[in-house]
Design a protein around this motif. Structure first.
Motif, PDB file in Angstrom:
ATOM      1  N   LEU A 168     -40.168  32.732 -15.238  1.00  0.00           N
ATOM      2  CA  LEU A 168     -39.650  31.780 -14.232  1.00  0.00           C
ATOM      3  C   LEU A 168     -40.474  31.755 -12.959  1.00  0.00           C
ATOM      4  O   LEU A 168     -40.240  30.922 -12.085  1.00  0.00           O
ATOM      5  CB  LEU A 168     -38.208  32.170 -13.847  1.00  0.00           C
ATOM      6  CG  LEU A 168     -37.171  32.218 -14.951  1.00  0.00           C
ATOM      7  CD1 LEU A 168     -35.799  32.548 -14.358  1.00  0.00           C
ATOM      8  CD2 LEU A 168     -37.128  30.898 -15.704  1.00  0.00           C
ATOM      9  N   PHE A 169     -41.431  32.686 -12.806  1.00  0.00           N
ATOM     10  CA  PHE A 169     -42.071  32.943 -11.512  1.00  0.00           C
ATOM     11  C   PHE A 169     -43.508  32.448 -11.495  1.00  0.00           C
ATOM     12  O   PHE A 169     -44.360  32.956 -12.225  1.00  0.00           O
ATOM     13  CB  PHE A 169     -42.032  34.457 -11.253  1.00  0.00           C
ATOM     14  CG  PHE A 169     -42.616  34.905  -9.946  1.00  0.00           C
ATOM     15  CD1 PHE A 169     -41.857  34.875  -8.776  1.00  0.00           C
ATOM     16  CD2 PHE A 169     -43.917  35.398  -9.877  1.00  0.00           C
ATOM     17  CE1 PHE A 169     -42.393  35.318  -7.569  1.00  0.00           C
ATOM     18  CE2 PHE A 169     -44.456  35.844  -8.673  1.00  0.00           C
ATOM     19  CZ  PHE A 169     -43.687  35.807  -7.519  1.00  0.00           C
ATOM     20  N   VAL A 170     -43.782  31.449 -10.637  1.00  0.00           N
ATOM     21  CA  VAL A 170     -45.156  30.977 -10.445  1.00  0.00           C
ATOM     22  C   VAL A 170     -45.690  31.571  -9.139  1.00  0.00           C
ATOM     23  O   VAL A 170     -45.214  31.232  -8.057  1.00  0.00           O
ATOM     24  CB  VAL A 170     -45.227  29.429 -10.374  1.00  0.00           C
ATOM     25  CG1 VAL A 170     -46.657  28.978 -10.075  1.00  0.00           C
ATOM     26  CG2 VAL A 170     -44.758  28.826 -11.684  1.00  0.00           C
ATOM     27  N   PRO A 171     -46.653  32.492  -9.230  1.00  0.00           N
ATOM     28  CA  PRO A 171     -47.170  33.128  -8.022  1.00  0.00           C
ATOM     29  C   PRO A 171     -47.835  32.114  -7.101  1.00  0.00           C
ATOM     30  O   PRO A 171     -48.403  31.111  -7.572  1.00  0.00           O
ATOM     31  CB  PRO A 171     -48.228  34.120  -8.563  1.00  0.00           C
ATOM     32  CG  PRO A 171     -47.924  34.294 -10.012  1.00  0.00           C
ATOM     33  CD  PRO A 171     -47.286  33.017 -10.461  1.00  0.00           C
ATOM     34  N   ASP A 172     -47.780  32.387  -5.795  1.00  0.00           N
ATOM     35  CA  ASP A 172     -48.446  31.520  -4.812  1.00  0.00           C
ATOM     36  C   ASP A 172     -49.975  31.619  -4.913  1.00  0.00           C
ATOM     37  O   ASP A 172     -50.677  30.696  -4.484  1.00  0.00           O
ATOM     38  CB  ASP A 172     -48.049  31.931  -3.382  1.00  0.00           C
ATOM     39  CG  ASP A 172     -46.635  31.478  -3.023  1.00  0.00           C
ATOM     40  OD1 ASP A 172     -46.073  30.644  -3.771  1.00  0.00           O
ATOM     41  OD2 ASP A 172     -46.103  31.965  -2.000  1.00  0.00           O
TER      42      ASP A 172
END
Ligand SMILES: O=P(O)(O)OP(=O)(O)OP(=O)(O)OC[C@H]1O[C@@H](n2cnc3c(O)ncnc32)[C@H](O)[C@@H]1O
Ligand SMILES: [Mg+2]
Length: 213
Positions: A168-172
């Protein structure tokens, strides 16, 4: 100093999460510290583990590392980590592993989180993975460090690598190029992640341990 042919110093990695354990081991191994023999909980006699009742990641990492060091007489490294979602005032936080009520049920945890922020618009879906890593040496020396990894929560999971909330996590980070953390290779994740950043700060303490008598 530890001569190259002297017995390596055993260090216990105290985690029951096999995928997290693999990440911890990978990052410590990649640091190339000579004279450390990193072992998991399967290499030591079973001991009662204290509940993770701390209000912070740091407190919980210390609970785990202290109990491992006390029970085994070995230096012990533990990680307490989780996802802090801005729109949920930092939750699931220290409750990340059991957010849905079932410890370690990644699919249920992800589904619950998605439903809780279903109404949150894209521009307010920021979050941070946080890792506190504690190294406790039986002589009483304690070192605790923290790493954070900022990103955005998607509306559905993508990717099959990693564990937990990674899909679920898209890194910046530009280096992630819009992929989720579960779409990164192991090496890419280690180079960017909260755990990689925390452990990098522990390398001097681990190196000192390896060099000590
Ligand atoms: O306590 P141990 O035995 O180490 O294993 P655990 O899985 O219970 O670990 P924590 O108590 O630290 O809870 C961490 C949870 O936070 C989430 N998490 C932590 N790091 C993560 C990462 O790199 N990627 C995805 N999810 C992560 C995931 O749900 C983990 O189960
Ligand atoms: Mg835990």
């Amino acid at each position: 100093m530890n001569a190259p042919d002297s017995t390596p110093r055993r260090v216990l990695l105290a985690s029951r999460n096999a995928k997290k354990l693999a990440e911890l081991r990978r990052v410590v191994d990649a640091a190339g510290i000579v004279g450390l023999d990193v072992v998991g909980l399967d290499a030591v006699p079973e001991y009662p583990e204290e509940p993770e009742t701390g209000a912070t990641f740091e407190e919980n990492a210390l609970i785990k590392a202290r109990s491992g060091a006390r029970a085994t007489g070995l230096p012990c490294l533990a990680d307490d980590s989780g996802l802090s979602v801005d729109a949920l005032n930092g939750m699931p936080g220290v409750l990340s592993a059991r957010w849905s009520g079932r410890h370690g049920d990644d699919a249920a945890n992800n589904e619950l989180l998605l439903s809780q922020i279903a109404d949150v618009p894209d521009e307010r879906r920021g979050a941070a993975f946080v890792s506190a890593c504690a190294l406790v040496v039986p002589d009483g020396t304690e070192t605790v460090v923290r790493g954070e990894w900022r990103g955005t929560i998607l509306r559905e999971g993508l990717g099959a690598n990693g564990f937990g909330y990674d899909p679920l996590f898209v890194p910046d980070d530009a280096a992630a190029a819009g992929r989720t953390s579960a779409e990164l290779s192991a090496q890419e994740k280690d180079s960017l992640s909260h755990r990689g950043k925390a452990l990098a700060q522990l390398v001097p303490a681990l190196a000192a341990l390896a060099a000590s008598d």
